[in-house]
Scaffold this motif. Sequence first.
Motif, PDB file in Angstrom:
ATOM      1  N   ASN A 127       0.829  -1.203   0.000  1.00 36.67           N
ATOM      2  CA  ASN A 127       0.000   0.000   0.000  1.00 36.67           C
ATOM      3  C   ASN A 127       0.869   1.260   0.000  1.00 36.67           C
ATOM      4  O   ASN A 127       0.685   2.155  -0.834  1.00 36.67           O
ATOM      5  CB  ASN A 127      -0.921  -0.037   1.220  1.00 36.67           C
ATOM      6  N   LEU A 128       1.821   1.336   0.917  1.00 35.68           N
ATOM      7  CA  LEU A 128       2.632   2.541   1.049  1.00 35.68           C
ATOM      8  C   LEU A 128       3.543   2.748  -0.156  1.00 35.68           C
ATOM      9  O   LEU A 128       3.870   3.887  -0.506  1.00 35.68           O
ATOM     10  CB  LEU A 128       3.463   2.476   2.324  1.00 35.68           C
ATOM     11  N   ALA A 129       3.932   1.658  -0.824  1.00 35.33           N
ATOM     12  CA  ALA A 129       4.828   1.780  -1.975  1.00 35.33           C
ATOM     13  C   ALA A 129       4.179   2.566  -3.110  1.00 35.33           C
ATOM     14  O   ALA A 129       4.878   3.232  -3.888  1.00 35.33           O
ATOM     15  CB  ALA A 129       5.242   0.397  -2.461  1.00 35.33           C
ATOM     16  N   SER A 152      -0.657  -5.458   1.314  1.00 32.88           N
ATOM     17  CA  SER A 152      -0.590  -5.372  -0.141  1.00 32.88           C
ATOM     18  C   SER A 152      -1.921  -4.892  -0.710  1.00 32.88           C
ATOM     19  O   SER A 152      -2.977  -5.055  -0.098  1.00 32.88           O
ATOM     20  CB  SER A 152      -0.226  -6.730  -0.738  1.00 32.88           C
ATOM     21  N   ILE A 153      -1.856  -4.335  -1.918  1.00 37.07           N
ATOM     22  CA  ILE A 153      -3.058  -3.784  -2.526  1.00 37.07           C
ATOM     23  C   ILE A 153      -4.062  -4.888  -2.862  1.00 37.07           C
ATOM     24  O   ILE A 153      -5.284  -4.680  -2.802  1.00 37.07           O
ATOM     25  CB  ILE A 153      -2.696  -2.951  -3.784  1.00 37.07           C
ATOM     26  N   GLY A 154      -3.580  -6.085  -3.173  1.00 37.63           N
ATOM     27  CA  GLY A 154      -4.503  -7.192  -3.421  1.00 37.63           C
ATOM     28  C   GLY A 154      -5.309  -7.542  -2.192  1.00 37.63           C
ATOM     29  O   GLY A 154      -6.520  -7.779  -2.265  1.00 37.63           O
ATOM     30  N   GLY A 155      -4.643  -7.567  -1.032  1.00 37.74           N
ATOM     31  CA  GLY A 155      -5.343  -7.808   0.226  1.00 37.74           C
ATOM     32  C   GLY A 155      -6.288  -6.678   0.566  1.00 37.74           C
ATOM     33  O   GLY A 155      -7.386  -6.901   1.090  1.00 37.74           O
ATOM     34  N   ASN A 156      -5.889  -5.440   0.257  1.00 36.28           N
ATOM     35  CA  ASN A 156      -6.775  -4.288   0.482  1.00 36.28           C
ATOM     36  C   ASN A 156      -8.054  -4.418  -0.332  1.00 36.28           C
ATOM     37  O   ASN A 156      -9.151  -4.113   0.143  1.00 36.28           O
ATOM     38  CB  ASN A 156      -6.072  -2.982   0.094  1.00 36.28           C
ATOM     39  N   ALA A 205     -17.755  -3.216  -7.506  1.00 39.29           N
ATOM     40  CA  ALA A 205     -18.124  -3.010  -6.099  1.00 39.29           C
ATOM     41  C   ALA A 205     -18.477  -4.322  -5.419  1.00 39.29           C
ATOM     42  O   ALA A 205     -18.269  -4.475  -4.213  1.00 39.29           O
ATOM     43  CB  ALA A 205     -19.307  -2.039  -6.012  1.00 39.29           C
ATOM     44  N   VAL A 206     -19.014  -5.287  -6.188  1.00 40.99           N
ATOM     45  CA  VAL A 206     -19.304  -6.608  -5.636  1.00 40.99           C
ATOM     46  C   VAL A 206     -18.004  -7.334  -5.310  1.00 40.99           C
ATOM     47  O   VAL A 206     -17.872  -7.987  -4.267  1.00 40.99           O
ATOM     48  CB  VAL A 206     -20.149  -7.437  -6.629  1.00 40.99           C
ATOM     49  N   PHE A 207     -17.031  -7.202  -6.199  1.00 39.47           N
ATOM     50  CA  PHE A 207     -15.772  -7.942  -6.044  1.00 39.47           C
ATOM     51  C   PHE A 207     -14.923  -7.394  -4.902  1.00 39.47           C
ATOM     52  O   PHE A 207     -14.327  -8.153  -4.128  1.00 39.47           O
ATOM     53  CB  PHE A 207     -14.990  -7.895  -7.359  1.00 39.47           C
ATOM     54  N   ILE A 208     -14.861  -6.059  -4.793  1.00 38.32           N
ATOM     55  CA  ILE A 208     -14.045  -5.464  -3.727  1.00 38.32           C
ATOM     56  C   ILE A 208     -14.698  -5.768  -2.375  1.00 38.32           C
ATOM     57  O   ILE A 208     -15.852  -5.466  -2.146  1.00 38.32           O
ATOM     58  CB  ILE A 208     -13.890  -3.945  -3.930  1.00 38.32           C
ATOM     59  N   GLY A 209     -13.928  -6.377  -1.494  1.00 40.06           N
ATOM     60  CA  GLY A 209     -14.452  -6.791  -0.200  1.00 40.06           C
ATOM     61  C   GLY A 209     -14.958  -8.219  -0.182  1.00 40.06           C
ATOM     62  O   GLY A 209     -15.518  -8.664   0.818  1.00 40.06           O
ATOM     63  N   SER A 210     -14.765  -8.960  -1.277  1.00 41.06           N
ATOM     64  CA  SER A 210     -15.290 -10.334  -1.350  1.00 41.06           C
ATOM     65  C   SER A 210     -14.350 -11.370  -0.750  1.00 41.06           C
ATOM     66  O   SER A 210     -14.618 -12.568  -0.809  1.00 41.06           O
ATOM     67  CB  SER A 210     -15.618 -10.698  -2.802  1.00 41.06           C
ATOM     68  N   GLU A 211     -13.247 -10.929  -0.173  1.00 45.48           N
ATOM     69  CA  GLU A 211     -12.368 -11.776   0.640  1.00 45.48           C
ATOM     70  C   GLU A 211     -11.812 -12.988  -0.111  1.00 45.48           C
ATOM     71  O   GLU A 211     -11.678 -14.076   0.451  1.00 45.48           O
ATOM     72  CB  GLU A 211     -13.085 -12.217   1.917  1.00 45.48           C
ATOM     73  N   GLY A 212     -11.487 -12.812  -1.394  1.00 42.65           N
ATOM     74  CA  GLY A 212     -10.879 -13.895  -2.156  1.00 42.65           C
ATOM     75  C   GLY A 212     -11.824 -15.018  -2.507  1.00 42.65           C
ATOM     76  O   GLY A 212     -11.383 -16.095  -2.912  1.00 42.65           O
TER      77      GLY A 212
END
Length: 496
Positions: A127-129, A152-156, A205-212
């Motif tokens: 994230n910070l990078a 990481s941005i993927g985890g975010n 918006a459905v995908f973001i927050g879907s926890e993999g």
Amino acid sequence: MNAPTPNQAFSAARQREVAAALDRILPDGSVLFNEEDTRPYECDGLTAYRQLPMVVALPQTEEQVIAILKACRELQVPIVPRGAGTGLSGGAMPIADGVVLSTARFNRILKLDPYARTAVVQPGVRNLAISEAASAHGLYYAPDPSSQIACSIGGNVAENSGGVHCLKYGLTVHNVLKVRMVTTEGEVVELGGESLDAPGLDLLAVFIGSEGMLGVVTEVTVKLVPKPQLARVIMASFDDVAKGGDAVANVIAAGIIPAGLEMMDKTSSRMVEPFVNAGYDTDAEAILLCESDGTPEEVEDEIGRMAEVLRASGATAIAVSENEAERLKFWSGRKNAFPAAGRISPDYYCMDGTIPRKQLGLVLNSIADMEQRFGLRCANVFHAGDGNLHPLILFDANQPGEFERAEAFGAAILELCVEVGGTITGEHGVGIEKINSMCVQFAPEEREAFFAVKRAFDPAFLLNPDKAIPSLHRCAEYGKMHVQRGLVKFPDLPRF
């Protein structure tokens, strides 16, 4: 090949079969199966729950991810996508007899466009990078979780992470334009676009927050925002936590949206101050950190207005940062609250629930009552501006029964959040930690809608199964557990 240890839920033959299939896809050193190599992947930031993975795969190209997913689908092997492992809800904990697919080697910033104010990055980029790379152009990436130095941005994307500045600048979902991901069938799908809107259903918006649970991220396009010319922060002290909570609501009611609005109770400030020497008022029952950013004129006006509201709300003392070094010092305590907990307790359990701002005082006082009920201390440090609580329940896992009490304490806090009109999570996700609490918040019909979305993306139910969405059976069992003294705690909610 090592013999399976007692906590492994897979056979050596199955492990050899899966590892061999992945070895044909990935280069040497990219498939881990010996216990000493897979042990670091047995949990995420929720260390109380652990499961040794059968195999860990470390791809570094999208083609390899596609091949891994196709191979796992053919072998009917569950897959848990994993970012940096900083999550706090067990979302990246391995599944028994499954593969952990780590995106750690996807760590390149592919494109940074200062004119469009966007960056295209791989999911393993920290994230910070992103902000560090954009800094030369006077830009930065706004969501700033406390773990931003490592997460990481993927985890975010998986958890829809926020941070101390999410009140003004939004969560991950408000700062991501496009996601490129791979389904369990090996199909590459792009969600969203580089413009403000994209044609078709808003599946981003459905995908973001879907926890993999819906796909594996291989590329993310994020928005960048200009660095403000100036930022200053107020530290306001209160002699009562309820007054501090009411002050938060009063600031927002006055039409002010601070860049950040955070709250810490006395337990939190006293555990943090010796750790970072931030200059906190350790005699106050609660402190608020209220930040303003923008042009010097905007900041001066907003700081004055916020200070006026805080004094009218009962602030006993107000300090304002005079320079950037002092501003960062004020924030350093808030950013380091979690590691500072180790100074006063062998273990802590970090909860995450969200409530209406007007209920902050009531809920904080109720948590104080729960400390007596469960015989454990709780430090409250949280995103007050959007009502996102982060109670730190302090306990000693070496003492019999203390972790179980901490779990029960946490569940009671989440049920209280629902009772006052809130929700069981704000930014940490559900994972395995809050899966029972989902039974309190959502009716069977709602949970079936969640499963319908899951089936649309992952009909084989191989991606992160048994996480986030509770089954009818689980909720039935949880419902039986929550009849206390012959009374149902929430009689208006459906029982299963």
